[in-house]
Design an enzyme around this catalytic site. Sequence first.
Site, short mmCIF file in Angstrom:
data_model
loop_
_atom_site.label_atom_id
_atom_site.label_comp_id
_atom_site.label_asym_id
_atom_site.label_seq_id
_atom_site.Cartn_x
_atom_site.Cartn_y
_atom_site.Cartn_z
N CYS A 217 -5.04 -3.43 2.75
CA CYS A 217 -4.73 -3.45 4.18
C CYS A 217 -5.95 -3.63 5.07
CB CYS A 217 -3.91 -2.21 4.55
SG CYS A 217 -2.93 -2.47 6.05
N VAL B 45 0.16 -2.22 10.70
CA VAL B 45 0.76 -1.80 11.96
C VAL B 45 0.24 -2.66 13.12
CG1 VAL B 45 1.35 0.56 11.32
CG2 VAL B 45 -0.94 0.09 12.12
N LYS C 92 -9.53 2.15 -1.83
CA LYS C 92 -9.73 1.54 -0.51
C LYS C 92 -11.08 1.96 0.11
CE LYS C 92 -7.11 0.84 3.82
NZ LYS C 92 -5.83 1.15 4.49
N GLU D 13 0.86 -1.20 0.00
CA GLU D 13 0.00 0.00 0.00
C GLU D 13 0.89 1.25 0.00
OE1 GLU D 13 -2.08 0.15 3.74
OE2 GLU D 13 -3.39 1.81 3.13
C1 ACM Z 1 -3.80 0.10 7.21
O1 ACM Z 1 -4.92 -0.08 6.72
N1 ACM Z 1 -2.84 0.67 6.53
C2 ACM Z 1 -3.50 -0.38 8.56
#
Ligand code: ACM
Length: 290
Positions: A164, A191, A131, A62
């Site tokens: 992510c 993370v 996203k 990402e």
């Molecule tokens: C994330 O969605 N970058 C934790």
Amino acid sequence: MGGTEAGVWVSLRLAVRAWEIERRMRIGLVQSAPVFGGVERNRRRLLDLMGSARADLYVLPELCLSGYVFAETKEVEALSEPADGPSAQQFVEFARKTGSFVVFGFAERSTHLYNSAALVGPDGLVGVYRKVHLFDRERLFFAPGDRGFPVFDLPFGRVGMMICFDWIFPESARSLALRGAQLIAHPSNLVLPHCPDAMVTRCLENRVFAATADRVGRELHAGRSLTFIGTSEVVSPSGEILTRMSRDEEGVALCDVDPAAALQKQVTPMSDVFEGRRPDQYTLGRPDIG
Ligand code: ACM
């Protein structure tokens, strides 16, 4: 069954098998350590990593060109690019030379700013995913995705993308699987520690492959710091972790898969994860709590 008929049947089975084997493909998971704001440096590094190992589909992290820890929207604007911008062009050039496809996460500049992933191949841009489920401070800088979860037919099978934090919403992988995705390309900047193990369940409950490409390193910018957990991985439709990378090293991991395996949705002869669904029994809207 007569001899001739049996012979035709065997030949047909062999032809189907040969076709399936031909459709085996090699995933190149790229785990990188981008430098915040160093778009050109980061792109060169990604191209070097990709050039070091031959794959059919490379999956990159990402926001792998800009870095992640933004302090202000104007930084995102400065580090963003259109879906057919310079990074897409250079990855298309790479794809053309190598006959491969590339999925990469980037800050997309369009009518809004989106945290997006693009899929490019030898003939150019194949598609973009924006996203849908933004994580934490991403909500300050990006607009949420507005195009759902598209899928794309590539020579080796149907591919979809999620990014992510989409992993924590089972609907993301489910939407892709219901649209026939055999492989989910999953650029990430993880993370929290849970995703790599959770993807085992996402793959198992949908009987799909997933390739999660994460970044590594600590990013410190404008007084904020995040450490990313690496652990990029490929998981099979039966929940097997086929490849898992380290928590802290850059590199490319190669993994051969047969996307046709994801067409088979049965867990046992009488239990099929799609046919067994009971949408009439599910709550699909806002939960009625409190
Ligand atoms: C994330 O969605 N970058 C934790």
